[in-house]
Design a protein around this motif. Structure first.
Motif, PDB file in Angstrom:
ATOM      1  N   LEU A  94     -14.669  23.451  76.272  1.00 62.41           N
ATOM      2  CA  LEU A  94     -13.333  22.935  75.971  1.00 62.41           C
ATOM      3  C   LEU A  94     -13.207  22.427  74.537  1.00 62.41           C
ATOM      4  N   GLN A  95     -14.150  22.803  73.690  1.00 67.49           N
ATOM      5  CA  GLN A  95     -14.006  22.508  72.265  1.00 67.49           C
ATOM      6  C   GLN A  95     -12.817  23.294  71.718  1.00 67.49           C
ATOM      7  N   THR A  96     -12.093  22.708  70.798  1.00 69.84           N
ATOM      8  CA  THR A  96     -10.864  23.340  70.292  1.00 69.84           C
ATOM      9  C   THR A  96     -11.134  24.632  69.511  1.00 69.84           C
ATOM     10  N   SER A  97     -12.372  24.871  69.147  1.00 71.92           N
ATOM     11  CA  SER A  97     -12.720  26.100  68.423  1.00 71.92           C
ATOM     12  C   SER A  97     -12.918  27.287  69.365  1.00 71.92           C
ATOM     13  N   LYS A  98     -12.971  27.008  70.672  1.00 76.44           N
ATOM     14  CA  LYS A  98     -13.231  28.069  71.643  1.00 76.44           C
ATOM     15  C   LYS A  98     -11.968  28.864  71.962  1.00 76.44           C
ATOM     16  N   ASP A  99     -12.179  30.022  72.581  1.00 76.02           N
ATOM     17  CA  ASP A  99     -11.092  30.928  72.974  1.00 76.02           C
ATOM     18  C   ASP A  99     -10.015  30.169  73.760  1.00 76.02           C
ATOM     19  N   PRO A 100      -8.769  30.133  73.268  1.00 73.15           N
ATOM     20  CA  PRO A 100      -7.716  29.355  73.940  1.00 73.15           C
ATOM     21  C   PRO A 100      -7.464  29.763  75.393  1.00 73.15           C
ATOM     22  N   GLN A 101      -7.466  31.056  75.672  1.00 74.72           N
ATOM     23  CA  GLN A 101      -7.226  31.516  77.044  1.00 74.72           C
ATOM     24  C   GLN A 101      -8.342  31.056  77.980  1.00 74.72           C
ATOM     25  N   MET A 102      -9.566  31.085  77.471  1.00 70.80           N
ATOM     26  CA  MET A 102     -10.707  30.616  78.263  1.00 70.80           C
ATOM     27  C   MET A 102     -10.591  29.112  78.523  1.00 70.80           C
ATOM     28  N   ARG A 103     -10.219  28.372  77.481  1.00 70.98           N
ATOM     29  CA  ARG A 103     -10.048  26.921  77.647  1.00 70.98           C
ATOM     30  C   ARG A 103      -8.982  26.620  78.692  1.00 70.98           C
ATOM     31  N   LYS A 136     -12.817  11.220  75.346  1.00 64.83           N
ATOM     32  CA  LYS A 136     -13.015  11.198  73.891  1.00 64.83           C
ATOM     33  C   LYS A 136     -13.337  12.573  73.313  1.00 64.83           C
ATOM     34  N   ASP A 137     -14.228  13.285  73.992  1.00 63.02           N
ATOM     35  CA  ASP A 137     -14.749  14.535  73.420  1.00 63.02           C
ATOM     36  C   ASP A 137     -14.027  15.791  73.897  1.00 63.02           C
ATOM     37  N   VAL A 138     -13.254  15.675  74.986  1.00 62.50           N
ATOM     38  CA  VAL A 138     -12.586  16.859  75.530  1.00 62.50           C
ATOM     39  C   VAL A 138     -11.065  16.722  75.505  1.00 62.50           C
ATOM     40  N   LEU A 139     -10.539  15.707  76.171  1.00 61.48           N
ATOM     41  CA  LEU A 139      -9.085  15.606  76.325  1.00 61.48           C
ATOM     42  C   LEU A 139      -8.382  15.266  75.010  1.00 61.48           C
ATOM     43  N   VAL A 140      -8.843  14.237  74.325  1.00 62.86           N
ATOM     44  CA  VAL A 140      -8.163  13.818  73.090  1.00 62.86           C
ATOM     45  C   VAL A 140      -8.114  14.942  72.042  1.00 62.86           C
ATOM     46  N   PRO A 141      -9.224  15.639  71.761  1.00 63.67           N
ATOM     47  CA  PRO A 141      -9.126  16.743  70.786  1.00 63.67           C
ATOM     48  C   PRO A 141      -8.140  17.833  71.214  1.00 63.67           C
ATOM     49  N   ASN A 142      -8.046  18.091  72.510  1.00 62.62           N
ATOM     50  CA  ASN A 142      -7.147  19.147  72.993  1.00 62.62           C
ATOM     51  C   ASN A 142      -5.692  18.702  73.064  1.00 62.62           C
ATOM     52  N   LEU A 143      -5.439  17.414  72.871  1.00 61.80           N
ATOM     53  CA  LEU A 143      -4.064  16.911  72.843  1.00 61.80           C
ATOM     54  C   LEU A 143      -3.449  17.023  71.448  1.00 61.80           C
ATOM     55  N   LYS A 144      -4.289  17.246  70.455  1.00 62.53           N
ATOM     56  CA  LYS A 144      -3.781  17.334  69.089  1.00 62.53           C
ATOM     57  C   LYS A 144      -3.059  18.663  68.879  1.00 62.53           C
ATOM     58  N   TRP A 145      -1.979  18.602  68.117  1.00 62.64           N
ATOM     59  CA  TRP A 145      -1.089  19.749  67.988  1.00 62.64           C
ATOM     60  C   TRP A 145      -1.765  20.923  67.305  1.00 62.64           C
ATOM     61  N   GLN A 146      -1.567  22.101  67.900  1.00 60.50           N
ATOM     62  CA  GLN A 146      -1.949  23.378  67.286  1.00 60.50           C
ATOM     63  C   GLN A 146      -0.816  24.354  67.564  1.00 60.50           C
ATOM     64  N   ALA A 147      -0.632  25.309  66.665  1.00 67.73           N
ATOM     65  CA  ALA A 147       0.459  26.275  66.833  1.00 67.73           C
ATOM     66  C   ALA A 147       0.157  27.246  67.972  1.00 67.73           C
ATOM     67  N   GLY A 148       1.227  27.712  68.614  1.00 64.16           N
ATOM     68  CA  GLY A 148       1.069  28.751  69.632  1.00 64.16           C
ATOM     69  C   GLY A 148       1.414  28.276  71.034  1.00 64.16           C
ATOM     70  N   ARG A 149       1.834  29.228  71.869  1.00 59.49           N
ATOM     71  CA  ARG A 149       2.243  28.907  73.231  1.00 59.49           C
ATOM     72  C   ARG A 149       1.052  28.521  74.108  1.00 59.49           C
ATOM     73  N   THR A 150      -0.071  29.205  73.895  1.00 61.43           N
ATOM     74  CA  THR A 150      -1.266  28.869  74.681  1.00 61.43           C
ATOM     75  C   THR A 150      -1.738  27.457  74.342  1.00 61.43           C
ATOM     76  N   ALA A 151      -1.709  27.117  73.044  1.00 58.75           N
ATOM     77  CA  ALA A 151      -2.104  25.761  72.621  1.00 58.75           C
ATOM     78  C   ALA A 151      -1.191  24.719  73.267  1.00 58.75           C
ATOM     79  N   ALA A 152       0.111  25.022  73.356  1.00 57.07           N
ATOM     80  CA  ALA A 152       1.058  24.105  74.004  1.00 57.07           C
ATOM     81  C   ALA A 152       0.738  23.959  75.492  1.00 57.07           C
ATOM     82  N   ALA A 153       0.383  25.065  76.137  1.00 62.21           N
ATOM     83  CA  ALA A 153       0.018  25.023  77.558  1.00 62.21           C
ATOM     84  C   ALA A 153      -1.253  24.205  77.766  1.00 62.21           C
ATOM     85  N   ILE A 154      -2.195  24.324  76.825  1.00 64.83           N
ATOM     86  CA  ILE A 154      -3.435  23.541  76.905  1.00 64.83           C
ATOM     87  C   ILE A 154      -3.130  22.055  76.778  1.00 64.83           C
ATOM     88  N   ARG A 155      -2.236  21.706  75.853  1.00 61.33           N
ATOM     89  CA  ARG A 155      -1.875  20.285  75.691  1.00 61.33           C
ATOM     90  C   ARG A 155      -1.229  19.751  76.968  1.00 61.33           C
TER      91      ARG A 155
END
Length: 349
Positions: A94-103, A136-155
């Motif tokens: 669930l690191q933000t650098s990983k494949d968004p669809q996989m996350r 701290k290490d999973v949820l908070v980083p994934n709540l930070k804004w990134q462009a894209g519909r998948t990123a929005a779904a992850i948030r």
């Protein structure tokens, strides 16, 4: 058992689920075990190691990811006995650098388990040990804004996981207090999400954080919170607006002796004015909610609130709620419930 798990992990397994479960039961009987949960319990450590060998390289299409999801999903309370193996995999995948669809798929798996934590990840009452790392290490980083519909779904799903964590009471107030400095600023940003569900759950999380941190927030922290929540009273969703209004009933309870009424008078003035606008809102439910909030808020600085009410009362379509509020303040004054830090009488206004 590996073969059966692989079958369940395949896209064409929908019609085979009952047959696989029957085979699992047969395997358990052959090994002298009591049902499929005992079968998982007996082999879980080996199976998790087998399925997670390449987890740092998983993509959306990895069969190993699907196998691991079957293990976590089908093992019920058994997964709660293997958190030391589960959490490092979640943290990596669930690191933000990983494949968004996989996350997104891994988050979906996690959110489902969190809906009934006592029957899954918290079956041994130990999930709280890992919850700080998860947040701290999973949820908070994934709540930070990134462009894209998948990123929005992850948030959205990350906010959902966070809300379910609060709702399930896996976290104690003390544990929430330890993470609020990291969590609160991030959740405040999710109040601006396009997703109504994200905004709604963010309001709920902020209210839960305020309840847990009632006397541990300094004036600057409180001021940052109210400025963001106040914007949600103009939200497109009435449900979000009402939830935001209810959040203020907890916010005002967080005010203590550090919140000097002279120093922060302008903030209280701005907040009272913002709330009074919605005392004349077209939505009657929001009106009554704001009325209740302002009744509680009147204890903080009643003379200032009276001044603000008198300034806008004539602009309201109906003065009914303003009159009710003034009556409430008057009764409190007569019973001796006036502000203690800035003792101005109502008459002085």
């Amino acid at each position: 058992m590996k073969v059966l798990i692989t079958i369940l992990a395949s896209p064409a397994s929908e019609n085979l689920y009952d047959k696989v479960q029957g085979m699992m039961l047969s395997l358990a009987q052959i090994q002298g075990l009591n049902g499929h949960l005992d079968l998982y319990r007996h082999h879980m450590q080996q199976l998790m190691k087998w399925a997670s060998q390449s987890h740092d390289q998983w993509t959306n299409f990895s069969i190993e990811r699907a196998q691991y999801e079957v293990l976590v999903s089908e093992s019920g309370p058994v997964i709660g006995e293997h958190l030391d193996q589960l959490m490092p995999v979640l943290k990596t995948c669930l690191q933000t650098s990983k494949d968004p669809q996989m996350r997104l798929k891994v988050f979906t798996m996690l959110s489902k388990r969190l809906l009934k934590p006592s029957e899954t990840v918290n079956s041994k009452g130990q999930f709280h040990v890992h919850s700080e790392t998860l947040i701290k290490d999973v949820l908070v980083p994934n709540l930070k804004w990134q462009a894209g519909r998948t990123a929005a779904a992850i948030r959205t799903i990350a906010v959902s996981c966070l809300w379910v964590l609060f709702q399930s009471e896996v976290l104690s107030p003390q544990e929430i207090l330890q993470i609020q400095d990291i969590l609160m600023p991030t959740v405040l940003t999710t109040l601006e999400e396009d997703s109504k569900m994200s905004r709604l759950m963010s309001c709920r999380i902020i209210r839960a954080l305020l309840e847990a941190c009632e006397h541990h927030l300094n004036p600057d922290q409180l001021n940052k919170i109210y400025l963001e929540v106040l914007k949600r009273l103009d939200d497109a969703s009435d449900e979000v607006r009402i939830t935001a209004a209810k959040t203020f009933s907890v916010w005002f309870k967080c005010i203590d002796d550090r919140y000097d009424r002279t120093t922060y008078k302008a903030h209280l003035e701005f907040l009272y004015r913002g709330l009074l606008v919605h005392l004349d809102d077209p939505d009657s439910n929001l009106q009554t909610t704001v009325l209740d909030v302002l009744k509680e808020a009147s204890i903080v600085y009643p003379s200032l609130l009276v001044q603000e009410i008198e300034a806008v009362k004539h602009k309201h379509r109906t003065p009914e709620y303003c009159d009710q509020l003034l009556q409430h303040i008057r009764l409190n004054k007569e019973s001796g419930q006036t502000e203690t830090m800035l003792p101005l009488s109502l008459d002085s206004q």
